[in-house]
Design a protein around this motif. Sequence first.
Motif, PDB file in Angstrom:
ATOM      1  N   PRO A  80     -21.183  66.073  -2.418  1.00  0.00           N
ATOM      2  CA  PRO A  80     -21.905  65.164  -1.674  1.00  0.00           C
ATOM      3  C   PRO A  80     -22.767  64.665  -2.767  1.00  0.00           C
ATOM      4  CG  PRO A  80     -23.562  67.238  -2.938  1.00  0.00           C
ATOM      5  CD  PRO A  80     -21.932  67.493  -2.870  1.00  0.00           C
ATOM      6  N   SER A  81     -21.845  63.363  -2.922  1.00  0.00           N
ATOM      7  CA  SER A  81     -22.595  61.745  -4.057  1.00  0.00           C
ATOM      8  C   SER A  81     -22.709  61.218  -3.227  1.00  0.00           C
ATOM      9  CB  SER A  81     -21.012  61.381  -4.474  1.00  0.00           C
ATOM     10  OG  SER A  81     -20.074  60.664  -3.325  1.00  0.00           O
ATOM     11  N   GLY A  82     -24.078  60.399  -3.368  1.00  0.00           N
ATOM     12  CA  GLY A  82     -25.089  59.103  -3.059  1.00  0.00           C
ATOM     13  C   GLY A  82     -25.786  60.140  -2.511  1.00  0.00           C
ATOM     14  N   TYR A  83     -26.608  61.039  -1.954  1.00  0.00           N
ATOM     15  CA  TYR A  83     -27.232  61.428  -1.536  1.00  0.00           C
ATOM     16  C   TYR A  83     -28.454  61.161  -2.460  1.00  0.00           C
ATOM     17  CZ  TYR A  83     -31.262  65.118   0.254  1.00  0.00           C
ATOM     18  OH  TYR A  83     -32.076  65.401   0.752  1.00  0.00           O
ATOM     19  N   SER A  84     -29.729  60.779  -1.798  1.00  0.00           N
ATOM     20  CA  SER A  84     -31.036  60.410  -1.786  1.00  0.00           C
ATOM     21  C   SER A  84     -32.061  61.343  -0.816  1.00  0.00           C
ATOM     22  CB  SER A  84     -31.714  58.826  -1.717  1.00  0.00           C
ATOM     23  OG  SER A  84     -31.590  58.588  -0.913  1.00  0.00           O
ATOM     24  N   SER A  85     -33.369  61.795  -1.104  1.00  0.00           N
ATOM     25  CA  SER A  85     -34.479  62.249  -0.280  1.00  0.00           C
ATOM     26  C   SER A  85     -34.919  61.435   1.328  1.00  0.00           C
ATOM     27  CB  SER A  85     -35.981  62.532  -0.970  1.00  0.00           C
ATOM     28  OG  SER A  85     -36.412  61.045  -1.258  1.00  0.00           O
ATOM     29  N   ASP A  86     -34.345  60.238   0.965  1.00  0.00           N
ATOM     30  CA  ASP A  86     -34.298  59.361   2.077  1.00  0.00           C
ATOM     31  C   ASP A  86     -33.458  58.982   3.039  1.00  0.00           C
ATOM     32  OD1 ASP A  86     -33.677  57.672   0.343  1.00  0.00           O
ATOM     33  OD2 ASP A  86     -34.999  56.156   0.435  1.00  0.00           O
ATOM     34  N   VAL A  87     -32.392  59.242   2.446  1.00  0.00           N
ATOM     35  CA  VAL A  87     -30.893  59.124   3.094  1.00  0.00           C
ATOM     36  C   VAL A  87     -31.780  59.581   4.961  1.00  0.00           C
ATOM     37  CG1 VAL A  87     -30.008  62.201   2.564  1.00  0.00           C
ATOM     38  CG2 VAL A  87     -28.180  59.221   3.243  1.00  0.00           C
ATOM     39  N   ASP A  88     -30.753  58.794   5.645  1.00  0.00           N
ATOM     40  CA  ASP A  88     -30.409  59.146   6.875  1.00  0.00           C
ATOM     41  C   ASP A  88     -29.448  59.578   7.397  1.00  0.00           C
ATOM     42  OD1 ASP A  88     -30.227  59.141   9.974  1.00  0.00           O
ATOM     43  OD2 ASP A  88     -29.497  56.897   9.847  1.00  0.00           O
ATOM     44  N   LEU A  89     -29.414  61.479   7.759  1.00  0.00           N
ATOM     45  CA  LEU A  89     -27.914  62.456   8.118  1.00  0.00           C
ATOM     46  C   LEU A  89     -27.416  62.266   8.467  1.00  0.00           C
ATOM     47  CD1 LEU A  89     -30.544  65.737   7.244  1.00  0.00           C
ATOM     48  CD2 LEU A  89     -28.499  64.291   5.319  1.00  0.00           C
ATOM     49  N   SER A  90     -27.786  61.581   9.417  1.00  0.00           N
ATOM     50  CA  SER A  90     -26.654  60.638  11.222  1.00  0.00           C
ATOM     51  C   SER A  90     -25.845  59.563  10.641  1.00  0.00           C
ATOM     52  CB  SER A  90     -27.743  60.434  11.791  1.00  0.00           C
ATOM     53  OG  SER A  90     -28.796  58.783  11.688  1.00  0.00           O
ATOM     54  N   ALA A  91     -26.657  58.799   9.242  1.00  0.00           N
ATOM     55  CA  ALA A  91     -25.443  57.735   9.224  1.00  0.00           C
ATOM     56  C   ALA A  91     -24.026  58.100   9.239  1.00  0.00           C
ATOM     57  CB  ALA A  91     -26.466  56.747   7.340  1.00  0.00           C
ATOM     58  N   PRO A  92     -23.002  57.097   8.824  1.00  0.00           N
ATOM     59  CA  PRO A  92     -21.886  57.544   9.459  1.00  0.00           C
ATOM     60  C   PRO A  92     -20.728  57.566   8.223  1.00  0.00           C
ATOM     61  CG  PRO A  92     -21.887  55.094   9.618  1.00  0.00           C
ATOM     62  CD  PRO A  92     -24.082  55.817   9.728  1.00  0.00           C
ATOM     63  N   TRP A  93     -21.114  57.497   7.044  1.00  0.00           N
ATOM     64  CA  TRP A  93     -20.805  57.060   5.920  1.00  0.00           C
ATOM     65  C   TRP A  93     -21.832  58.405   4.595  1.00  0.00           C
ATOM     66  CZ3 TRP A  93     -24.527  58.014   1.912  1.00  0.00           C
ATOM     67  CH2 TRP A  93     -25.823  57.982   1.759  1.00  0.00           C
ATOM     68  N   GLY A 204      -9.564  48.596  16.402  1.00  0.00           N
ATOM     69  CA  GLY A 204     -10.920  47.138  16.654  1.00  0.00           C
ATOM     70  C   GLY A 204     -12.418  47.976  16.918  1.00  0.00           C
ATOM     71  N   ARG A 205     -12.184  49.251  15.905  1.00  0.00           N
ATOM     72  CA  ARG A 205     -13.708  49.819  15.618  1.00  0.00           C
ATOM     73  C   ARG A 205     -14.463  48.647  14.238  1.00  0.00           C
ATOM     74  NH1 ARG A 205     -14.776  56.037  16.152  1.00  0.00           N
ATOM     75  NH2 ARG A 205     -16.156  55.257  14.066  1.00  0.00           N
ATOM     76  N   PRO A 206     -15.278  48.653  14.293  1.00  0.00           N
ATOM     77  CA  PRO A 206     -15.873  47.953  13.053  1.00  0.00           C
ATOM     78  C   PRO A 206     -15.631  49.206  12.187  1.00  0.00           C
ATOM     79  CG  PRO A 206     -17.381  47.395  14.231  1.00  0.00           C
ATOM     80  CD  PRO A 206     -16.555  48.612  14.760  1.00  0.00           C
ATOM     81  N   LEU A 207     -14.657  48.180  10.153  1.00  0.00           N
ATOM     82  CA  LEU A 207     -14.629  49.642   9.296  1.00  0.00           C
ATOM     83  C   LEU A 207     -15.890  50.524   9.077  1.00  0.00           C
ATOM     84  CD1 LEU A 207     -12.332  47.652   7.150  1.00  0.00           C
ATOM     85  CD2 LEU A 207     -11.381  50.138   8.388  1.00  0.00           C
ATOM     86  N   SER A 208     -17.144  48.929   9.296  1.00  0.00           N
ATOM     87  CA  SER A 208     -18.610  49.453   8.924  1.00  0.00           C
ATOM     88  C   SER A 208     -19.102  51.323   9.519  1.00  0.00           C
ATOM     89  CB  SER A 208     -19.660  48.616   8.730  1.00  0.00           C
ATOM     90  OG  SER A 208     -19.496  48.265  10.289  1.00  0.00           O
ATOM     91  N   GLN A 209     -18.073  51.624  10.772  1.00  0.00           N
ATOM     92  CA  GLN A 209     -18.505  52.650  10.799  1.00  0.00           C
ATOM     93  C   GLN A 209     -18.162  54.089  10.854  1.00  0.00           C
ATOM     94  OE1 GLN A 209     -18.475  52.216  15.348  1.00  0.00           O
ATOM     95  NE2 GLN A 209     -19.636  50.692  15.236  1.00  0.00           N
ATOM     96  N   GLY A 210     -18.497  54.183   9.608  1.00  0.00           N
ATOM     97  CA  GLY A 210     -17.817  55.227   9.042  1.00  0.00           C
ATOM     98  C   GLY A 210     -16.144  55.230   8.038  1.00  0.00           C
ATOM     99  N   ALA A 211     -15.759  54.394   7.919  1.00  0.00           N
ATOM    100  CA  ALA A 211     -14.907  53.964   6.971  1.00  0.00           C
ATOM    101  C   ALA A 211     -14.225  53.057   5.827  1.00  0.00           C
ATOM    102  CB  ALA A 211     -13.711  52.775   8.152  1.00  0.00           C
ATOM    103  N   ARG A 212     -14.285  53.673   4.902  1.00  0.00           N
ATOM    104  CA  ARG A 212     -13.980  53.103   3.984  1.00  0.00           C
ATOM    105  C   ARG A 212     -13.584  51.630   3.805  1.00  0.00           C
ATOM    106  NH1 ARG A 212     -12.931  57.058   0.355  1.00  0.00           N
ATOM    107  NH2 ARG A 212     -10.807  56.895   0.741  1.00  0.00           N
ATOM    108  N   GLY A 213     -12.384  51.188   4.395  1.00  0.00           N
ATOM    109  CA  GLY A 213     -12.063  50.100   4.463  1.00  0.00           C
ATOM    110  C   GLY A 213     -10.669  50.172   2.986  1.00  0.00           C
ATOM    111  N   SER A 214     -10.684  50.304   2.282  1.00  0.00           N
ATOM    112  CA  SER A 214      -9.763  50.429   1.820  1.00  0.00           C
ATOM    113  C   SER A 214      -9.804  50.438  -0.081  1.00  0.00           C
ATOM    114  CB  SER A 214      -8.877  48.938   2.018  1.00  0.00           C
ATOM    115  OG  SER A 214      -9.525  47.604   0.770  1.00  0.00           O
ATOM    116  N   THR A 215      -9.023  50.755  -0.782  1.00  0.00           N
ATOM    117  CA  THR A 215      -9.282  50.915  -1.963  1.00  0.00           C
ATOM    118  C   THR A 215      -9.292  49.957  -2.626  1.00  0.00           C
ATOM    119  OG1 THR A 215      -7.888  52.949  -2.124  1.00  0.00           O
ATOM    120  CG2 THR A 215      -8.233  52.149  -4.120  1.00  0.00           C
ATOM    121  N   TYR A 216      -9.796  49.540  -3.387  1.00  0.00           N
ATOM    122  CA  TYR A 216      -9.815  49.098  -4.912  1.00  0.00           C
ATOM    123  C   TYR A 216      -9.240  48.365  -5.407  1.00  0.00           C
ATOM    124  CZ  TYR A 216     -11.566  45.769  -9.011  1.00  0.00           C
ATOM    125  OH  TYR A 216     -11.987  44.651  -9.236  1.00  0.00           O
TER     126      TYR A 216
END
Length: 250
Positions: A80-93, A204-216
Amino acid sequence: MYGSDDEGFLYTQVLFESAGEYYSSRSAQRMIHLTADSHRELFRTSTLVPVAFYKAPISAGGTLAPAVVGENVFFKAVRPSGYSSDVDLSAPWTPANRQQHEMEIAERLSLDQHANICRYLGYRPSADGAFVAGLCYERHIETLLAAVNAQKSLSPTFLDEVQSALEHLHRLGFAHNDINPTNVMISLTGAPVLIDFDSCLELGRPLSQGARGSTYGWEYPGSVSAVENDMWALARMRQWVANPKMDLYV
């Protein structure tokens, strides 16, 4: 774990695991070497991470992996990396939603298998049967990055087989969106095997919808899931295999 952005340090986040549960604590102080006292203080102020943040709920229709997970099986769990108490559990990330997404992609790809795409074996449930504990894949030991760094010889058709796997994905209407030498494994027969499908999305789906995109080091300019993302990365990989001293940050 240190959160940061282009402006620099933001916070220190530490995860604790106890009796199968995770606890998260954040500090405004930069902590590199944690003492026993600082560990105790961080744990005292930590927050229990809800399971729904990092494990997907079990839904009907998924493939249940064999009960015995042997040495030839890679068990992919999430933390569970990135967790905070105010996180939106429905967020795609969130880890849970990314796990759910990868599971759906893996189930779809298992219906049209390709020799150079890692074989999905199904999910394993949590002890209470309510959540996905992890996803099971056929295990492969060595990455392309490790093989090239060790100066091992590759088959002349190695990258052509990677291209064949990508073209198969594209015909099915998906792009991988995270092709790099750590996401290509080498089988015992020396063939390439694509792994890591949590950034794989319908074209065609935006990468912001649940995808990390690419590695550094392997970023591409596109903002949507596209064939061009994968082919750009493959062309870059061909350059890198021919000249492994290229600085690609992987």
